[in-house]
Write an enzyme that holds these catalytic residues in place. Structure first.
Site, PDB file in Angstrom:
ATOM      1  N   SER A   1       0.847  -1.099  -0.181  1.00  0.00           N
ATOM      2  CA  SER A   1      -0.103   0.043  -0.181  1.00  0.00           C
ATOM      3  C   SER A   1       0.903   1.018  -0.423  1.00  0.00           C
ATOM      4  CB  SER A   1      -0.545   0.439   1.322  1.00  0.00           C
ATOM      5  OG  SER A   1      -1.155   1.313   1.417  1.00  0.00           O
TER       6      SER A   1
ATOM      7  N   TYR B   1      -1.455  -0.339  10.479  1.00  0.00           N
ATOM      8  CA  TYR B   1      -1.725  -0.555   9.250  1.00  0.00           C
ATOM      9  C   TYR B   1      -0.389   0.065   8.360  1.00  0.00           C
ATOM     10  CZ  TYR B   1      -3.834  -1.096   4.694  1.00  0.00           C
ATOM     11  OH  TYR B   1      -4.303  -0.964   3.295  1.00  0.00           O
TER      12      TYR B   1
HETATM   13  P1  NAP Z   1     -11.465  -5.520   1.546  1.00  0.00           P
HETATM   14  O1  NAP Z   1     -13.102  -4.878   0.736  1.00  0.00           O
HETATM   15  O2  NAP Z   1     -11.901  -5.283   3.118  1.00  0.00           O
HETATM   16  O3  NAP Z   1     -11.171  -6.817   1.135  1.00  0.00           O
HETATM   17  C1  NAP Z   1     -10.916  -7.625   2.210  1.00  0.00           C
HETATM   18  C2  NAP Z   1     -10.481  -8.896   1.774  1.00  0.00           C
HETATM   19  O4  NAP Z   1      -9.590  -9.784   2.905  1.00  0.00           O
HETATM   20  C3  NAP Z   1     -11.926  -9.923   1.438  1.00  0.00           C
HETATM   21  O5  NAP Z   1     -11.517 -11.230   0.697  1.00  0.00           O
HETATM   22  C4  NAP Z   1     -11.502 -10.596   2.908  1.00  0.00           C
HETATM   23  O6  NAP Z   1     -12.514 -11.765   3.414  1.00  0.00           O
HETATM   24  C5  NAP Z   1     -10.309 -10.694   3.158  1.00  0.00           C
HETATM   25  N1  NAP Z   1      -9.766 -10.783   4.837  1.00  0.00           N
HETATM   26  C6  NAP Z   1      -9.918 -10.142   5.982  1.00  0.00           C
HETATM   27  N2  NAP Z   1      -8.905 -11.138   7.157  1.00  0.00           N
HETATM   28  C7  NAP Z   1      -8.918 -11.989   6.704  1.00  0.00           C
HETATM   29  C8  NAP Z   1      -8.128 -13.010   7.260  1.00  0.00           C
HETATM   30  N3  NAP Z   1      -7.623 -13.248   8.410  1.00  0.00           N
HETATM   31  N4  NAP Z   1      -7.692 -14.379   6.323  1.00  0.00           N
HETATM   32  C9  NAP Z   1      -8.052 -14.306   4.974  1.00  0.00           C
HETATM   33  N5  NAP Z   1      -8.857 -13.275   3.786  1.00  0.00           N
HETATM   34  C10 NAP Z   1      -9.302 -12.511   4.737  1.00  0.00           C
HETATM   35  O7  NAP Z   1     -10.614  -4.811   1.542  1.00  0.00           O
HETATM   36  P2  NAP Z   1      -9.269  -4.298  -0.237  1.00  0.00           P
HETATM   37  O8  NAP Z   1      -9.046  -3.166  -0.358  1.00  0.00           O
HETATM   38  O9  NAP Z   1      -9.712  -4.953  -0.873  1.00  0.00           O
HETATM   39  O10 NAP Z   1      -7.893  -4.919   0.611  1.00  0.00           O
HETATM   40  C11 NAP Z   1      -7.216  -5.502  -0.045  1.00  0.00           C
HETATM   41  C12 NAP Z   1      -5.521  -5.597   0.019  1.00  0.00           C
HETATM   42  O11 NAP Z   1      -5.430  -4.609  -0.260  1.00  0.00           O
HETATM   43  C13 NAP Z   1      -5.334  -4.975   1.209  1.00  0.00           C
HETATM   44  O12 NAP Z   1      -4.044  -5.888   2.101  1.00  0.00           O
HETATM   45  C14 NAP Z   1      -5.109  -3.701   2.036  1.00  0.00           C
HETATM   46  O13 NAP Z   1      -4.277  -3.756   2.575  1.00  0.00           O
HETATM   47  C15 NAP Z   1      -4.711  -3.302   0.379  1.00  0.00           C
HETATM   48  N6  NAP Z   1      -4.945  -2.034  -0.059  1.00  0.00           N
HETATM   49  C16 NAP Z   1      -5.690  -1.409  -0.267  1.00  0.00           C
HETATM   50  C17 NAP Z   1      -6.057  -0.117  -0.773  1.00  0.00           C
HETATM   51  C18 NAP Z   1      -7.280   0.348  -0.713  1.00  0.00           C
HETATM   52  O14 NAP Z   1      -7.587   1.630  -0.979  1.00  0.00           O
HETATM   53  N7  NAP Z   1      -8.630  -0.325  -0.404  1.00  0.00           N
HETATM   54  C19 NAP Z   1      -4.948   1.072  -1.165  1.00  0.00           C
HETATM   55  C20 NAP Z   1      -4.055  -0.540  -0.737  1.00  0.00           C
HETATM   56  C21 NAP Z   1      -4.178  -1.387  -0.050  1.00  0.00           C
HETATM   57  P3  NAP Z   1     -14.231 -11.671   3.713  1.00  0.00           P
HETATM   58  O15 NAP Z   1     -15.250 -11.373   2.631  1.00  0.00           O
HETATM   59  O16 NAP Z   1     -14.275 -13.698   3.945  1.00  0.00           O
HETATM   60  O17 NAP Z   1     -14.193 -10.537   4.490  1.00  0.00           O
END
Ligand code: NAP
Length: 275
Positions: free
Chosen positions: A166, A179
């Site tokens: 990130s 984070y």
């Molecule tokens: P999200 O929409 O909240 O989705 C999170 C995903 O992770 C869901 O599939 C969830 O599964 C799964 N998850 C959560 N806890 C878990 C665990 N303990 N074991 C296995 N799976 C787990 O998040 P996102 O925005 O797509 O983010 C995905 C990644 O990108 C993360 O690492 C985040 O830090 C990174 N990121 C996001 C952004 C952003 O702007 N969104 C920016 C930079 C980096 P369930 O559906 O079963 O809960």
């Protein structure tokens, strides 16, 4: 403890296999869809949302078929923060699809409660670190053991590990200290595994997304709408999960054989400092 056993299938006889953690929603789903379009078989991992994971699997099969690929998509619940679950996830991948060519460490949570640095709790720190940092480290370790065994049996295959980091690895948010620390640490995990696995022909990359539309960012949508309008990013729009997915798919294509330990920013130019 995962115990290595002979690889079941050679690459020449089957699709390559990708395991994407946290693939039920958001960026993980976006990555899965783009890898499906490349013709990889997939393991869609999730923590608790079985319905969303099944929907990802359905869409991936459709997406692959639309471009002429027949793929297998398996769904596996596992908490990446738990050792027993990580072992079960790798065992499942091996037993259901026979090999592992790409691990995408995507699963992650945001800072619980988004507390100010001076109020942050150890309990929340431990919970986040288990999922966002310890999980990718030890899942990479297990995946690497399987990949090394696979490379020894089949020199043609070039497995990879991709960590979804990130901009928080380098941009400070004082209400999400845990984070930021976890994502900065993930950068070192990338370089460590790149250094250790290069001799086995396994490249390791870090994909660094900026502000991406997902459930994680939904609660701060208005704040980021304004920041983007005010010029937070050179490219003035939200990123989409497909933007990250396309970057991962490009890396999965073997287009960067002489590159490892590298960071690929998918942040609309957020990291470029301007005057
Ligand atoms: P999200 O929409 O909240 O989705 C999170 C995903 O992770 C869901 O599939 C969830 O599964 C799964 N998850 C959560 N806890 C878990 C665990 N303990 N074991 C296995 N799976 C787990 O998040 P996102 O925005 O797509 O983010 C995905 C990644 O990108 C993360 O690492 C985040 O830090 C990174 N990121 C996001 C952004 C952003 O702007 N969104 C920016 C930079 C980096 P369930 O559906 O079963 O809960």
């Amino acid at each position: 403890m995962f115990i290595a056993r002979p690889v079941l299938y050679a690459a020449s006889r089957m699709n390559r296999v990708a395991l994407i953690t946290g693939a039920s929603r958001g960026i993980g789903r976006g990555i899965s869809l783009e890898l499906a379009a490349e013709g990889l078989d997939l393991v869609v991992n999730y923590a608790g949302n079985e319905t969303a994971a099944a929907e990802t699997a359905r869409r991936c099969t459709e997406r692959a078929a639309a471009v002429g690929h027949t793929i297998r998509v398996e769904v596996c619940q596992a908490d990446v923060g738990q050792a027993a679950d990580r072992n079960r996830l790798i065992r499942f991948t091996r037993e259901s699809l026979g090999r592992l060519d790409l691990l995408v460490n995507n699963a992650g949570i945001t800072s619980i409660g988004r507390a100010d640095l001076l109020d942050a709790t150890e309990e929340n720190w431990d919970a986040l670190m288990a999922i966002n940092l310890k999980g990718p480290f030890f899942l990479s370790q297990l995946a690497a053991q399987l990949m090394i065994e696979q490379v020894k049996a089949d020199e043609e295959c070039h497995p990879k590990i991709i960590n979804i980091s990130s901009v928080s690895a380098h941009a400070v948010s004082t209400n999400r200290g845990d984070y930021c620390v976890a994502k900065a640490g993930l950068g070192m995990v990338t370089r460590l595994f790149a250094a250790r696995l290069a001799e086995h022909g396994i490249n390791v990359y870090e994909v660094c997304p900026g502000v991406i539309t997902s459930d994680m960012t939904a609660p701060v949508k208005e704040k980021y709408d304004q920041l983007i309008a005010d010029g937070l990013t050179l490219i003035r729009r939200w990123g989409e999960p497909a933007d990250v997915g396309r970057a991962v798919a490009a890396l999965a294509r073997d287009s960067f054989p002489f590159t490892t330990g590298e960071v690929f920013n998918v942040d609309g130019g957020f990291h470029v400092r301007t005057l």
